[in-house]
Motif scaffolding. Sequence first.
Motif, PDB file in Angstrom:
ATOM      1  N   UNK B  47       0.822  -1.209   0.000  1.00  0.00           N
ATOM      2  CA  UNK B  47       0.000   0.000   0.000  1.00  0.00           C
ATOM      3  C   UNK B  47       0.858   1.262   0.000  1.00  0.00           C
ATOM      4  N   UNK B  48       0.580   2.158  -0.951  1.00  0.00           N
ATOM      5  CA  UNK B  48       1.294   3.438  -0.996  1.00  0.00           C
ATOM      6  C   UNK B  48       0.277   4.555  -0.767  1.00  0.00           C
ATOM      7  N   UNK B  49       0.368   5.249   0.370  1.00  0.00           N
ATOM      8  CA  UNK B  49      -0.646   6.248   0.750  1.00  0.00           C
ATOM      9  C   UNK B  49      -0.865   7.358  -0.265  1.00  0.00           C
ATOM     10  N   UNK B  50       0.197   7.804  -0.942  1.00  0.00           N
ATOM     11  CA  UNK B  50       0.027   8.918  -1.880  1.00  0.00           C
ATOM     12  C   UNK B  50      -0.930   8.564  -3.020  1.00  0.00           C
ATOM     13  N   UNK B  51      -0.920   7.284  -3.426  1.00  0.00           N
ATOM     14  CA  UNK B  51      -1.851   6.849  -4.481  1.00  0.00           C
ATOM     15  C   UNK B  51      -3.286   6.974  -3.989  1.00  0.00           C
ATOM     16  N   UNK B  52      -3.492   6.464  -2.775  1.00  0.00           N
ATOM     17  CA  UNK B  52      -4.810   6.502  -2.153  1.00  0.00           C
ATOM     18  C   UNK B  52      -5.286   7.948  -2.017  1.00  0.00           C
ATOM     19  N   UNK B  53      -4.385   8.834  -1.578  1.00  0.00           N
ATOM     20  CA  UNK B  53      -4.761  10.227  -1.353  1.00  0.00           C
ATOM     21  C   UNK B  53      -5.112  10.952  -2.659  1.00  0.00           C
ATOM     22  N   UNK B  54      -4.382  10.625  -3.736  1.00  0.00           N
ATOM     23  CA  UNK B  54      -4.695  11.250  -5.031  1.00  0.00           C
ATOM     24  C   UNK B  54      -6.095  10.849  -5.481  1.00  0.00           C
ATOM     25  N   UNK B  55      -6.392   9.549  -5.393  1.00  0.00           N
ATOM     26  CA  UNK B  55      -7.703   9.050  -5.834  1.00  0.00           C
ATOM     27  C   UNK B  55      -8.817   9.599  -4.932  1.00  0.00           C
ATOM     28  N   UNK B  56      -8.544   9.681  -3.630  1.00  0.00           N
ATOM     29  CA  UNK B  56      -9.531  10.272  -2.720  1.00  0.00           C
ATOM     30  C   UNK B  56      -9.753  11.754  -3.070  1.00  0.00           C
ATOM     31  N   UNK B  57      -8.688  12.422  -3.509  1.00  0.00           N
ATOM     32  CA  UNK B  57      -8.802  13.810  -3.973  1.00  0.00           C
ATOM     33  C   UNK B  57      -9.731  13.912  -5.177  1.00  0.00           C
ATOM     34  N   UNK B  58      -9.583  12.966  -6.115  1.00  0.00           N
ATOM     35  CA  UNK B  58     -10.475  12.934  -7.290  1.00  0.00           C
ATOM     36  C   UNK B  58     -11.927  12.766  -6.859  1.00  0.00           C
ATOM     37  N   UNK B  59     -12.135  11.821  -5.937  1.00  0.00           N
ATOM     38  CA  UNK B  59     -13.484  11.541  -5.435  1.00  0.00           C
ATOM     39  C   UNK B  59     -14.050  12.788  -4.732  1.00  0.00           C
ATOM     40  N   UNK B  60     -13.209  13.441  -3.929  1.00  0.00           N
ATOM     41  CA  UNK B  60     -13.642  14.646  -3.209  1.00  0.00           C
ATOM     42  C   UNK B  60     -14.001  15.761  -4.193  1.00  0.00           C
ATOM     43  N   UNK B  61     -13.227  15.881  -5.268  1.00  0.00           N
ATOM     44  CA  UNK B  61     -13.528  16.870  -6.298  1.00  0.00           C
ATOM     45  C   UNK B  61     -14.871  16.589  -6.955  1.00  0.00           C
ATOM     46  N   UNK B  62     -15.133  15.306  -7.201  1.00  0.00           N
ATOM     47  CA  UNK B  62     -16.426  14.913  -7.766  1.00  0.00           C
ATOM     48  C   UNK B  62     -17.558  15.254  -6.814  1.00  0.00           C
ATOM     49  N   UNK B  63     -17.342  14.980  -5.530  1.00  0.00           N
ATOM     50  CA  UNK B  63     -18.360  15.255  -4.505  1.00  0.00           C
ATOM     51  C   UNK B  63     -18.632  16.754  -4.410  1.00  0.00           C
TER      52      UNK B  63
END
Lengths: 141, 141
Positions: B47-63
């Motif tokens: 698990x690499x946290x930065x990957x998770x955080x980028x994708x969560x950023x995308x999701x947050x932008x969508x929200x």
Amino acid sequence: MKANISSFAAGLLFAAGLALAQMTQPSRIIGFLDFFGTWDPTLMFVIGGAVGTYMLMFRIIKGSRQKPVFTEQFQIPTRTDIDKSLVIGAAVFGAGWALGGFCPGPGIVASVSGALPALLFVGTMIIGMYLYDIFQKVTAK
Amino acid sequence: MAEFNWVTALSGGVLIGLASSLFLLTNGKIAGISGIFRGLISFWTGFEPWRFMFIIGLVAGGALFLFIDPNHAFEAVHPRNHIWIVALGGILVGFGARLGSGCTSGHGVCGVGRLSPRSIVSVVSFTASGALTVYLAKEFL
């Protein structure tokens, strides 16, 4: 920690750009690819704005810094060879892009709306990525 | 076709370019969404946290857009009648992005922005394939 926050910020900003430009709407993608029908120029303006900005910023950042702000080194791809995998992979990608009207970023952003096509797209995209892992194992033998 | 608005298209594109530039400046990496996402779902690589955080950023932008103006960002009716065509699209996008080492963000924005020959070939290939697919889909689907 700081690199994770900036990673989140980049993702957030990226999604905002996609949504503002309506790249999260499949009809915009399919409309752009419909060169012989009622062509939609939206995507061309989006790519123009994105590439122009990145081209300028890439020169400034790489020209002025030895290393990134929060990590130890720049990780920029160095390959320049044009192989079959690159061309065929992109062609397969393009066909899927035209069929679903989504590419990975917009698909993930649009899935937040809860729309079934977007959710289905992200689910099947994951399957497609795993299928490649299997394909790689089979062809490596 | 939805109305074409060059202002939102261009400014959305600039935002995407800035997001990719921010990611380069802070994290030193190429903002290639298929690659970031692929690493996240490849559990066996760790698990690499930065990957998770980028994708969560995308999701947050969508929200965020779901909250601000869902009608602008998201499409009520998907342009494809059959849901299995979207599913096929997802599989091809996932597989093709891996085989061709990238998608519209990594090759299309970042790669073309730094004039990588591989990325330019990729964009030509996926755009041509996408245009052909839209043409064929209009004829036969």
